[in-house]
Motif scaffolding. Structure first.
Motif, PDB file in Angstrom:
ATOM      1  N   PRO B  38       0.944  -1.216   0.200  1.00 41.26           N
ATOM      2  CA  PRO B  38      -0.157   0.025   0.039  1.00 41.26           C
ATOM      3  C   PRO B  38       0.937   1.396  -0.068  1.00 41.26           C
ATOM      4  CG  PRO B  38      -0.604  -1.466   1.891  1.00 41.26           C
ATOM      5  CD  PRO B  38       0.471  -2.014   1.088  1.00 41.26           C
ATOM      6  N   ASN B  39       0.260   2.449  -0.222  1.00 36.50           N
ATOM      7  CA  ASN B  39       0.823   3.770  -0.142  1.00 36.50           C
ATOM      8  C   ASN B  39       1.712   3.919   1.283  1.00 36.50           C
ATOM      9  OD1 ASN B  39      -1.699   5.340  -1.842  1.00 36.50           O
ATOM     10  ND2 ASN B  39       0.051   4.871  -2.538  1.00 36.50           N
ATOM     11  N   GLY B  40       2.800   4.252   1.199  1.00 33.19           N
ATOM     12  CA  GLY B  40       3.564   4.452   2.324  1.00 33.19           C
ATOM     13  C   GLY B  40       4.353   3.111   2.845  1.00 33.19           C
ATOM     14  N   ALA B  41       4.181   1.854   2.181  1.00 35.03           N
ATOM     15  CA  ALA B  41       4.646   0.650   2.750  1.00 35.03           C
ATOM     16  C   ALA B  41       6.446   0.824   2.871  1.00 35.03           C
ATOM     17  CB  ALA B  41       4.226  -0.397   1.823  1.00 35.03           C
ATOM     18  N   GLY B  42       6.959   1.305   1.973  1.00 33.69           N
ATOM     19  CA  GLY B  42       8.306   1.677   1.928  1.00 33.69           C
ATOM     20  C   GLY B  42       8.946   1.104   0.697  1.00 33.69           C
ATOM     21  N   LYS B  43       8.457   1.015  -0.209  1.00 30.87           N
ATOM     22  CA  LYS B  43       8.720   0.537  -1.471  1.00 30.87           C
ATOM     23  C   LYS B  43       9.616   1.595  -2.212  1.00 30.87           C
ATOM     24  CE  LYS B  43       4.548   0.519  -3.559  1.00 30.87           C
ATOM     25  NZ  LYS B  43       3.975   1.033  -2.527  1.00 30.87           N
ATOM     26  N   THR B  44       9.434   2.839  -2.260  1.00 31.46           N
ATOM     27  CA  THR B  44      10.200   3.721  -2.942  1.00 31.46           C
ATOM     28  C   THR B  44      11.626   4.055  -2.139  1.00 31.46           C
ATOM     29  OG1 THR B  44       8.352   4.891  -3.810  1.00 31.46           O
ATOM     30  CG2 THR B  44      10.320   6.357  -3.815  1.00 31.46           C
ATOM     31  N   THR B  45      11.397   3.934  -1.052  1.00 28.64           N
ATOM     32  CA  THR B  45      12.661   4.060  -0.037  1.00 28.64           C
ATOM     33  C   THR B  45      13.613   2.849  -0.210  1.00 28.64           C
ATOM     34  OG1 THR B  45      10.888   5.107   1.756  1.00 28.64           O
ATOM     35  CG2 THR B  45      13.193   4.444   2.559  1.00 28.64           C
ATOM     36  N   THR B  46      13.151   1.821  -0.321  1.00 28.15           N
ATOM     37  CA  THR B  46      13.807   0.623  -0.437  1.00 28.15           C
ATOM     38  C   THR B  46      14.609   0.862  -2.024  1.00 28.15           C
ATOM     39  OG1 THR B  46      12.272  -0.962   0.531  1.00 28.15           O
ATOM     40  CG2 THR B  46      13.927  -1.911  -0.719  1.00 28.15           C
ATOM     41  N   THR B 192       5.007  -1.773  -7.894  1.00 30.72           N
ATOM     42  CA  THR B 192       3.682  -1.599  -8.773  1.00 30.72           C
ATOM     43  C   THR B 192       2.566  -1.602  -7.829  1.00 30.72           C
ATOM     44  OG1 THR B 192       2.386  -2.078 -10.557  1.00 30.72           O
ATOM     45  CG2 THR B 192       3.533  -3.997  -9.359  1.00 30.72           C
ATOM     46  N   HIS B 193       1.573  -0.957  -8.290  1.00 30.45           N
ATOM     47  CA  HIS B 193       0.278  -0.902  -7.460  1.00 30.45           C
ATOM     48  C   HIS B 193      -0.616  -1.804  -8.341  1.00 30.45           C
ATOM     49  CE1 HIS B 193       1.011   1.357  -3.935  1.00 30.45           C
ATOM     50  NE2 HIS B 193       1.359   2.670  -4.846  1.00 30.45           N
ATOM     51  N   TYR B 194      -0.367  -2.378  -9.662  1.00 36.45           N
ATOM     52  CA  TYR B 194      -1.180  -3.089 -10.392  1.00 36.45           C
ATOM     53  C   TYR B 194      -0.688  -4.497 -10.158  1.00 36.45           C
ATOM     54  CZ  TYR B 194      -2.112   1.696 -12.646  1.00 36.45           C
ATOM     55  OH  TYR B 194      -1.972   2.676 -12.855  1.00 36.45           O
TER      56      TYR B 194
HETATM   57  N1  LIG Z   1      12.281  11.950   3.011  1.00 35.01           N
HETATM   58  C1  LIG Z   1      11.352  11.407   4.106  1.00 35.01           C
HETATM   59  N2  LIG Z   1      11.351  12.116   5.294  1.00 35.01           N
HETATM   60  C2  LIG Z   1      10.345  11.501   5.986  1.00 35.01           C
HETATM   61  N3  LIG Z   1       9.637  10.397   6.061  1.00 35.01           N
HETATM   62  C3  LIG Z   1       9.597   9.956   4.670  1.00 35.01           C
HETATM   63  C4  LIG Z   1      10.553  10.568   3.567  1.00 35.01           C
HETATM   64  N4  LIG Z   1      10.451   9.672   2.501  1.00 35.01           N
HETATM   65  C5  LIG Z   1       9.533   8.670   2.957  1.00 35.01           C
HETATM   66  N5  LIG Z   1       9.149   8.970   4.089  1.00 35.01           N
HETATM   67  C6  LIG Z   1       7.756   8.005   4.602  1.00 35.01           C
HETATM   68  O1  LIG Z   1       8.541   6.727   4.512  1.00 35.01           O
HETATM   69  C7  LIG Z   1       7.140   5.749   4.215  1.00 35.01           C
HETATM   70  C8  LIG Z   1       7.599   5.157   3.058  1.00 35.01           C
HETATM   71  O2  LIG Z   1       7.504   5.945   2.188  1.00 35.01           O
HETATM   72  P1  LIG Z   1       7.757   5.129   0.737  1.00 35.01           P
HETATM   73  O3  LIG Z   1       7.575   6.468  -0.335  1.00 35.01           O
HETATM   74  O4  LIG Z   1       9.099   4.400   0.823  1.00 35.01           O
HETATM   75  O5  LIG Z   1       6.548   4.537   0.330  1.00 35.01           O
HETATM   76  P2  LIG Z   1       5.931   3.558  -0.940  1.00 35.01           P
HETATM   77  O6  LIG Z   1       5.860   2.406  -0.482  1.00 35.01           O
HETATM   78  O7  LIG Z   1       6.795   4.033  -2.039  1.00 35.01           O
HETATM   79  O8  LIG Z   1       4.552   4.374  -1.215  1.00 35.01           O
HETATM   80  P3  LIG Z   1       3.684   4.782  -2.488  1.00 35.01           P
HETATM   81  O9  LIG Z   1       3.060   3.414  -2.940  1.00 35.01           O
HETATM   82  O10 LIG Z   1       2.778   5.858  -2.048  1.00 35.01           O
HETATM   83  O11 LIG Z   1       4.557   5.239  -3.510  1.00 35.01           O
HETATM   84  C9  LIG Z   1       5.975   6.974   4.271  1.00 35.01           C
HETATM   85  O12 LIG Z   1       5.299   7.057   5.562  1.00 35.01           O
HETATM   86  C10 LIG Z   1       6.752   8.269   3.993  1.00 35.01           C
HETATM   87  O13 LIG Z   1       5.806   9.301   4.475  1.00 35.01           O
END
Ligand SMILES: Nc1ncnc2c1ncn2[C@@H]1O[C@H](COP(=O)(O)OP(=O)(O)OP(=O)(O)O)[C@@H](O)[C@H]1O
Ligand SMILES: [Mg+2]
Lengths: 273, 309
Positions: B38-46, B192-194
């Motif tokens: 889901p949104n905010g799961a941490g995918k982009t961070t990874t 992906t979300h799909y």
């Molecule tokens: N630079 C930052 N500073 C503080 N919190 C952050 C930062 N970047 C991301 N987060 C938090 O880390 C969590 C994971 O974010 P991330 O972007 O990795 O999610 P995601 O899985 O890619 O979501 P989405 O599907 O919406 O792209 C979120 O709660 C976001 O708010």
């Protein structure tokens, strides 16, 4: 990890290495990117950077010059012009590395895109600053051409003012990058221009000799980078070149390096979390 | 199979907030590995830790046999990055975007031009060589973004939501290109979300939530294991209806069936749904859907149906 204490190098150098060890010639690829973009609208850009100093040259040089007559034995317009080359360089570099770099860092995510390649953050900052210096150089060149049309270039030394414009550009580009790293939004830059750049423009000896100021203000003026640029420029244009310009040159170089290192650190803090 | 990427106890904290919470996974050469969540799961961070954009807080992450960050330049020279947010250089035209990017990679100009034109051809952008970026459609921008990521002929391609916001045609073109790349030996990691995208492309995937990996496996295995074979959806009229419905099917639910209630729907995950259906068929004006289980069922069962902020 503990560093081997036996490297024997002074702490400042080791610190510098840790800070700038990632600097490489790839900085020039970032510089090249900016040049490439600039060549598309260079006319507007040059005109913008030249416009203001040119207006000052005309209004002050002709208008005020008639009342003032001479300063330190030279016609006012000849006193004024060398300083305006410096301020043109300052403004060009400052605009570039505030509004320009800020846009590339935030809205356009250009830095982010470049960071996905072998170009390092240090390279990016250095590339932006090199470009700021280049903008200073270009504005200085345009200004020098105009001055020679006005018949204000009488010394062969004046050509060196182009190198000076580049150095001033580098210094103000570095300073601007620090401001950019700290800027929450574009509005922040109007404070910087009002509180830092405008006083710089007025109190660095472009319009009147710094020695006209009360003692404390002269001291203050010494801390303004532009003062040292104006000193050198005036020496070059009048041909009264002596060793004192090396002190000014040293001042400018030392502070450029200092500002650059701080800029790298601040930009890192801003975008690498 | 050689390991291209290996993460163990990978953790990322922003201040006191933990965005990625000790995840471990391995990706083999030539694999397509997916991240769902889901949104905010941490995918982009990874993804951004893999691409050396974000430093790792804890744990280890090795890409192509090198620890990230310490070997940032070497790693980045060999991977391609398609970010979630489009960051094409809007100051430059299409071809120049690729050529300038080649410079960042230190590719000689002649070679760069050759590769750029080939890539534009491959991604069906050859007619737009001189177009400004802002004149491209969303689908074209995405394709260009992928083309740009391939300019250094990467061994590993990281794609953060490569088809979000695109129309079906554009998505299918991108899928086909990605499969083609994979067949050439490029390793793919994508988010992906799909669910259909994940099912189409991924050999293996993980589902993440709140910074943790919930499950890992091939799409097929995950579906069988977590959603059974078939699903019956029964649309409910109101709360009262739910009770009567549950009563009605109570005796007919075959063994191994799991029942889930959401706001207006009853879900029956079952190895064999025919029994349930015959029972319910008596009540003819009810909306009933009988279908195969999908990855979406797995996803929703694991991460819940609540909205994320
Ligand atoms: N630079 C930052 N500073 C503080 N919190 C952050 C930062 N970047 C991301 N987060 C938090 O880390 C969590 C994971 O974010 P991330 O972007 O990795 O999610 P995601 O899985 O890619 O979501 P989405 O599907 O919406 O792209 C979120 O709660 C976001 O708010
Ligand atoms: Mg994301």
């Amino acid at each position: 990890m503990s560093e081997p204490a036996s490297t024997g190098r002074p702490m400042l150098i080791r610190k510098g290495e840790r800070l700038l060890g990632n600097l490489s010639l790839r900085a020039f690829t970032v510089w090249y990117r900016d040049i490439k973009v600039w060549t598309k609208f260079y006319k507007a850009s040059i005109l913008g950077n030249l416009g203001e100093p040119l207006l000052y040259l005309l209004a002050m040089g002709w208008g005020l010059g008639r009342m003032v007559g001479t300063v330190n034995g030279i016609p006012y317009i000849e006193f004024l012009a060398p300083g305006l080359i410096c301020s043109a360089a300052m403004y060009a570099a400052t605009f570039e590395c505030t509004f320009g770099s800020f846009t590339r860092m935030t809205r356009q995510s250009t830095f982010d895109a470049i960071l996905a390649t072998p170009v390092s953050l240090e390279d990016i900052v250095a590339g932006e600053i090199l470009w700021g210096g280049t903008k200073g150089f270009l504005s200085g060149t345009a200004m020098l051409l105009v001055m020679s049309l006005f018949g204000l270039v009488n010394s062969f030394w004046a050509v060196l003012a182009l190198g000076l414009a580049f150095l001033i550009g580098l210094l103000f580009a570095s300073l601007s990058m620090i401001v950019t790293a700290r800027a929450p939004s574009y509005d922040f830059f109007s404070y910087y221009f009002t509180l830092v750049i405008a006083p710089m423009f007025l109190f660095s000896g472009i319009f009147f000799p710094v020695t006209n100021l009360p003692g404390w203000a002269q001291t203050f003026s010494w801390f303004l980078p532009l003062t040292h640029g104006v000193d050198i420029s005036r020496a070059l244009f009048t041909g009264n070149v002596d060793w004192s310009i090396f002190a000014d040159l040293l001042w400018l170089t030392v502070f450029s390096v200092l500002f650059f290192t701080v800029a790298v650190r601040e930009i890192r803090k801003r975008i690498i979390l | 199979m050689t390991t291209v990427l290996s993460a163990s106890d990978l953790t990322k904290r922003f201040g006191s907030f933990t965005a990625v919470d000790g995840i471990s996974f391995n990706v083999g050469k030539g694999e397509c590995f997916g991240f769902l969540g889901p949104n905010g799961a941490g995918k982009t961070t990874t993804m951004r830790m893999i691409t050396n954009h974000l430093p790792v807080t804890e744990g280890s992450l090795s890409v192509l046999g090198m620890q990230v960050m310490a070997n940032a330049r070497k790693v980045k020279a060999r991977i391609g990055v398609v970010p979630q947010e489009n960051n094409l250089d809007t100051d430059l035209k299409v071809l120049d975007n690729l050529l300038i990017y080649s410079r960042y990679h230190g590719i000689p100009m002649k070679e760069a031009r050759k590769r750029a034109l080939q890539l534009l051809e491959f991604f069906q952008l050859a007619d737009h060589v001189k177009s400004p970026i802002t004149q491209l459609s969303g689908g074209m921008q995405r394709r260009l973004l992928i083309a740009r990521a391939l300019i250094n002929e990467p061994e590993l391609l990281i794609l953060d939501e490569p088809t979000t916001g695109l129309d079906p045609q554009a998505r299918h073109v991108i899928w086909q290109k990605l499969r083609q790349l994979q067949s050439q030996g490029v390793t793919l990691i994508l988010t992906t979300h799909y669910m259909d995208e994940a099912q189409q492309l991924c050999d293996r995937l993980v589902i993440m939530d709140h910074g943790r990996i919930l499950i890992e496996g091939s799409p097929r295995d995950l579906i069988t294991k977590h959603a059974g074979n078939e699903v019956v959806e029964i649309r409910l009229r109101d709360d009262e209806d739910r009770e009567s419905c549950l009563d009605a099917i109570g005796g007919m639910i075959p063994e191994g069936t799991e029942v889930e209630c959401s706001a207006d729907t009853l879900y029956l995950y079952s190895p064999d749904a025919t029994k349930v259906l015959t029972g319910l068929a008596l009540d003819s004006n009810r909306t009933i859907l009988h279908r195969r289980a999908t990855l979406e069922d797995v996803f929703l069962r694991l991460t819940g149906r609540d909205l994320r902020e």
